[in-house]
Scaffold this motif. Sequence first.
Motif, PDB file in Angstrom:
ATOM      1  N   ARG A  94      57.691  44.021  39.727  1.00  0.00           N
ATOM      2  CA  ARG A  94      58.446  44.187  41.207  1.00  0.00           C
ATOM      3  C   ARG A  94      57.532  43.286  41.972  1.00  0.00           C
ATOM      4  O   ARG A  94      56.242  43.167  41.781  1.00  0.00           O
ATOM      5  N   PRO A  95      58.111  42.484  43.007  1.00  0.00           N
ATOM      6  CA  PRO A  95      57.175  41.613  43.949  1.00  0.00           C
ATOM      7  C   PRO A  95      56.192  42.419  44.743  1.00  0.00           C
ATOM      8  O   PRO A  95      54.848  41.938  44.841  1.00  0.00           O
ATOM      9  N   GLU A  96      56.165  43.880  44.971  1.00  0.00           N
ATOM     10  CA  GLU A  96      55.267  44.552  45.741  1.00  0.00           C
ATOM     11  C   GLU A  96      53.945  44.615  45.082  1.00  0.00           C
ATOM     12  O   GLU A  96      52.847  44.992  45.455  1.00  0.00           O
ATOM     13  N   THR A  97      54.042  44.465  43.562  1.00  0.00           N
ATOM     14  CA  THR A  97      53.010  44.510  42.590  1.00  0.00           C
ATOM     15  C   THR A  97      51.941  43.421  42.691  1.00  0.00           C
ATOM     16  O   THR A  97      50.995  43.466  42.359  1.00  0.00           O
ATOM     17  N   GLU A  98      52.646  42.322  43.204  1.00  0.00           N
ATOM     18  CA  GLU A  98      51.612  41.298  43.631  1.00  0.00           C
ATOM     19  C   GLU A  98      50.541  41.506  44.449  1.00  0.00           C
ATOM     20  O   GLU A  98      49.534  40.824  44.437  1.00  0.00           O
ATOM     21  N   THR A  99      50.764  42.697  45.246  1.00  0.00           N
ATOM     22  CA  THR A  99      49.594  43.132  46.226  1.00  0.00           C
ATOM     23  C   THR A  99      48.372  43.239  45.504  1.00  0.00           C
ATOM     24  O   THR A  99      47.509  42.985  45.992  1.00  0.00           O
ATOM     25  N   LEU A 100      48.456  44.087  44.144  1.00  0.00           N
ATOM     26  CA  LEU A 100      47.493  44.350  43.311  1.00  0.00           C
ATOM     27  C   LEU A 100      46.660  43.245  42.894  1.00  0.00           C
ATOM     28  O   LEU A 100      45.533  42.987  42.593  1.00  0.00           O
ATOM     29  N   ILE A 101      47.695  42.238  42.325  1.00  0.00           N
ATOM     30  CA  ILE A 101      47.055  40.986  42.078  1.00  0.00           C
ATOM     31  C   ILE A 101      46.098  40.174  43.212  1.00  0.00           C
ATOM     32  O   ILE A 101      45.232  39.778  42.931  1.00  0.00           O
ATOM     33  N   GLU A 102      46.574  40.368  44.542  1.00  0.00           N
ATOM     34  CA  GLU A 102      45.778  39.656  45.440  1.00  0.00           C
ATOM     35  C   GLU A 102      44.700  40.265  45.824  1.00  0.00           C
ATOM     36  O   GLU A 102      43.564  39.615  45.813  1.00  0.00           O
ATOM     37  N   ALA A 103      44.743  41.720  45.659  1.00  0.00           N
ATOM     38  CA  ALA A 103      43.418  42.454  45.974  1.00  0.00           C
ATOM     39  C   ALA A 103      42.179  42.243  44.924  1.00  0.00           C
ATOM     40  O   ALA A 103      41.070  42.211  45.010  1.00  0.00           O
ATOM     41  N   ALA A 104      42.972  42.153  43.572  1.00  0.00           N
ATOM     42  CA  ALA A 104      42.003  42.045  42.395  1.00  0.00           C
ATOM     43  C   ALA A 104      41.370  40.406  42.635  1.00  0.00           C
ATOM     44  O   ALA A 104      40.019  40.407  42.252  1.00  0.00           O
ATOM     45  N   LEU A 105      41.961  39.682  42.981  1.00  0.00           N
ATOM     46  CA  LEU A 105      41.554  38.154  42.835  1.00  0.00           C
ATOM     47  C   LEU A 105      40.733  37.925  43.982  1.00  0.00           C
ATOM     48  O   LEU A 105      39.859  36.975  44.180  1.00  0.00           O
ATOM     49  N   GLU A 106      40.320  39.071  44.951  1.00  0.00           N
ATOM     50  CA  GLU A 106      39.088  38.946  45.930  1.00  0.00           C
ATOM     51  C   GLU A 106      38.002  39.223  45.543  1.00  0.00           C
ATOM     52  O   GLU A 106      36.939  39.129  46.139  1.00  0.00           O
ATOM     53  N   GLN A 107      37.861  39.802  44.138  1.00  0.00           N
ATOM     54  CA  GLN A 107      36.610  40.202  43.680  1.00  0.00           C
ATOM     55  C   GLN A 107      36.126  39.449  42.486  1.00  0.00           C
ATOM     56  O   GLN A 107      37.129  38.694  41.922  1.00  0.00           O
ATOM     57  N   ARG A 108      34.968  39.385  42.070  1.00  0.00           N
ATOM     58  CA  ARG A 108      34.407  38.487  40.892  1.00  0.00           C
ATOM     59  C   ARG A 108      34.573  39.676  39.704  1.00  0.00           C
ATOM     60  O   ARG A 108      34.192  40.563  39.733  1.00  0.00           O
ATOM     61  N   PHE A 109      35.221  38.955  38.732  1.00  0.00           N
ATOM     62  CA  PHE A 109      35.186  39.766  37.327  1.00  0.00           C
ATOM     63  C   PHE A 109      35.287  39.042  36.187  1.00  0.00           C
ATOM     64  O   PHE A 109      35.833  37.883  36.324  1.00  0.00           O
ATOM     65  N   ASP A 110      34.567  39.450  35.128  1.00  0.00           N
ATOM     66  CA  ASP A 110      34.879  38.737  33.848  1.00  0.00           C
ATOM     67  C   ASP A 110      35.557  39.619  32.856  1.00  0.00           C
ATOM     68  O   ASP A 110      35.930  39.071  31.983  1.00  0.00           O
ATOM     69  N   THR A 111      35.597  40.977  32.985  1.00  0.00           N
ATOM     70  CA  THR A 111      36.084  41.754  32.095  1.00  0.00           C
ATOM     71  C   THR A 111      37.124  42.669  32.791  1.00  0.00           C
ATOM     72  O   THR A 111      37.005  42.947  33.632  1.00  0.00           O
ATOM     73  N   VAL A 112      38.299  42.669  32.230  1.00  0.00           N
ATOM     74  CA  VAL A 112      39.458  43.603  32.859  1.00  0.00           C
ATOM     75  C   VAL A 112      39.971  44.493  31.874  1.00  0.00           C
ATOM     76  O   VAL A 112      40.226  44.237  30.804  1.00  0.00           O
ATOM     77  N   LEU A 113      40.396  45.807  32.267  1.00  0.00           N
ATOM     78  CA  LEU A 113      40.982  46.813  31.719  1.00  0.00           C
ATOM     79  C   LEU A 113      42.131  46.850  32.166  1.00  0.00           C
ATOM     80  O   LEU A 113      42.493  47.433  33.592  1.00  0.00           O
ATOM     81  N   ASP A 114      43.454  46.845  31.632  1.00  0.00           N
ATOM     82  CA  ASP A 114      44.713  47.120  32.455  1.00  0.00           C
ATOM     83  C   ASP A 114      45.346  48.291  31.856  1.00  0.00           C
ATOM     84  O   ASP A 114      45.610  48.411  30.523  1.00  0.00           O
ATOM     85  N   LEU A 115      45.566  49.676  32.354  1.00  0.00           N
ATOM     86  CA  LEU A 115      45.918  50.712  31.973  1.00  0.00           C
ATOM     87  C   LEU A 115      47.310  50.825  31.982  1.00  0.00           C
ATOM     88  O   LEU A 115      47.973  50.884  33.312  1.00  0.00           O
ATOM     89  N   GLY A 116      48.108  51.047  30.887  1.00  0.00           N
ATOM     90  CA  GLY A 116      49.756  51.011  31.086  1.00  0.00           C
ATOM     91  C   GLY A 116      50.092  49.632  31.326  1.00  0.00           C
ATOM     92  O   GLY A 116      50.903  49.530  32.427  1.00  0.00           O
ATOM     93  N   THR A 117      49.968  48.816  30.776  1.00  0.00           N
ATOM     94  CA  THR A 117      50.048  47.243  30.821  1.00  0.00           C
ATOM     95  C   THR A 117      51.544  47.149  30.876  1.00  0.00           C
ATOM     96  O   THR A 117      52.089  46.011  31.537  1.00  0.00           O
ATOM     97  N   GLY A 118      52.523  47.568  30.147  1.00  0.00           N
ATOM     98  CA  GLY A 118      53.960  47.191  30.347  1.00  0.00           C
ATOM     99  C   GLY A 118      54.137  45.993  29.808  1.00  0.00           C
ATOM    100  O   GLY A 118      53.765  45.706  28.701  1.00  0.00           O
ATOM    101  N   SER A 119      54.825  45.201  30.535  1.00  0.00           N
ATOM    102  CA  SER A 119      55.091  43.605  30.314  1.00  0.00           C
ATOM    103  C   SER A 119      53.960  42.717  30.325  1.00  0.00           C
ATOM    104  O   SER A 119      53.949  41.567  29.619  1.00  0.00           O
ATOM    105  N   GLY A 120      52.724  43.452  30.665  1.00  0.00           N
ATOM    106  CA  GLY A 120      51.357  42.478  30.785  1.00  0.00           C
ATOM    107  C   GLY A 120      51.332  41.850  32.026  1.00  0.00           C
ATOM    108  O   GLY A 120      50.441  41.021  32.266  1.00  0.00           O
ATOM    109  N   ALA A 121      52.497  41.820  32.973  1.00  0.00           N
ATOM    110  CA  ALA A 121      52.393  40.916  34.185  1.00  0.00           C
ATOM    111  C   ALA A 121      51.299  40.934  35.265  1.00  0.00           C
ATOM    112  O   ALA A 121      50.842  39.854  35.366  1.00  0.00           O
ATOM    113  N   ILE A 122      50.603  42.266  35.111  1.00  0.00           N
ATOM    114  CA  ILE A 122      49.463  42.242  35.969  1.00  0.00           C
ATOM    115  C   ILE A 122      48.165  41.532  35.289  1.00  0.00           C
ATOM    116  O   ILE A 122      47.691  40.645  35.909  1.00  0.00           O
ATOM    117  N   VAL A 123      47.857  42.037  34.166  1.00  0.00           N
ATOM    118  CA  VAL A 123      46.662  41.430  33.635  1.00  0.00           C
ATOM    119  C   VAL A 123      46.901  40.220  33.117  1.00  0.00           C
ATOM    120  O   VAL A 123      45.664  39.403  33.340  1.00  0.00           O
TER     121      VAL A 123
END
Length: 280
Positions: A94-123
């Motif tokens: 859903r488009p509203e899930t892009e809110t999570l992408i925006e919040a995540a990209l405000e931080q520095r990270f080299d390693t990510v864990l996606d819980l309940g990935t589904g289609s993988g759209a987030i990670v």
Amino acid sequence: MRAADLLAEGVAALRAAGLDGAAGDARVLLAHALGVPRDRLTLAMADPAPDSAIACFRRAIAVRAERVPVAQITGQRAFWGHSFIVTADVLDPRPETETLIEAALEQRFDTVLDLGTGSGAIVLSLLAERAQARAVAVDLSQAALDVAARNADALGVAQRVIFQHSDWFAAIEGRFDLIVSNPPYIGTPELAALAPDVRVHEPRMALVPAGDDGSGLAAYRVICAQAVRHLTPGGWLMAEIGHRQGDAVQALFHASGLVNVGLRHDLSGHPRVVLGQRKL
């Protein structure tokens, strides 16, 4: 038959079936049937539609009238500037899930864990934005993991993600700079009120958390109970929420020992993401 006339026929059929957004759905399905980009559909309106496209479109309209989601009919959904494969085994991003992408990209990270990935759209969207990042994506559904793996190949990030069959953290070791999740958060009493598109055609395990007590919070309780031990110092946990769950999920984040707990709203103004940080 001109494409414009075919579109009018499809819109009328979907309206007769009682679907909201009939015109938009019909345009997406017509572009799919004609094999043209959606933003080029207007240019094809005056042209005669091939017989094969007419048959494809009419089949798609008939299926949509049965409330099968458009993304499952076309097999794809646009999300964060990418096209993701979608099947009945995963939630439609859903488009509203892009809110999570925006919040995540405000931080520095080299390693990510996606819980309940589904289609993988987030990670996968996060990996596409951060070329140095690596990820582990977990799901209890092997069918969903198979879809996510196909999407990783399509986006060219497959070498930087491991797909793990796991019940939340059960098979996960190590720590991550960022943990993200769009867990099931529909309370059982709310399920009947969902549109048939979602209630009937999307995977129930991705909608209603196991062990739900009616609040839709069961998955957040599991995630918050274990997240801190899997975060690097200063690492972030971020989770999508239902728009009535902001206070309750923030309380769970606080109780887990996370700091800098906050809430982000989507473009409609609804609470959509809760985030919190492990102490340094």
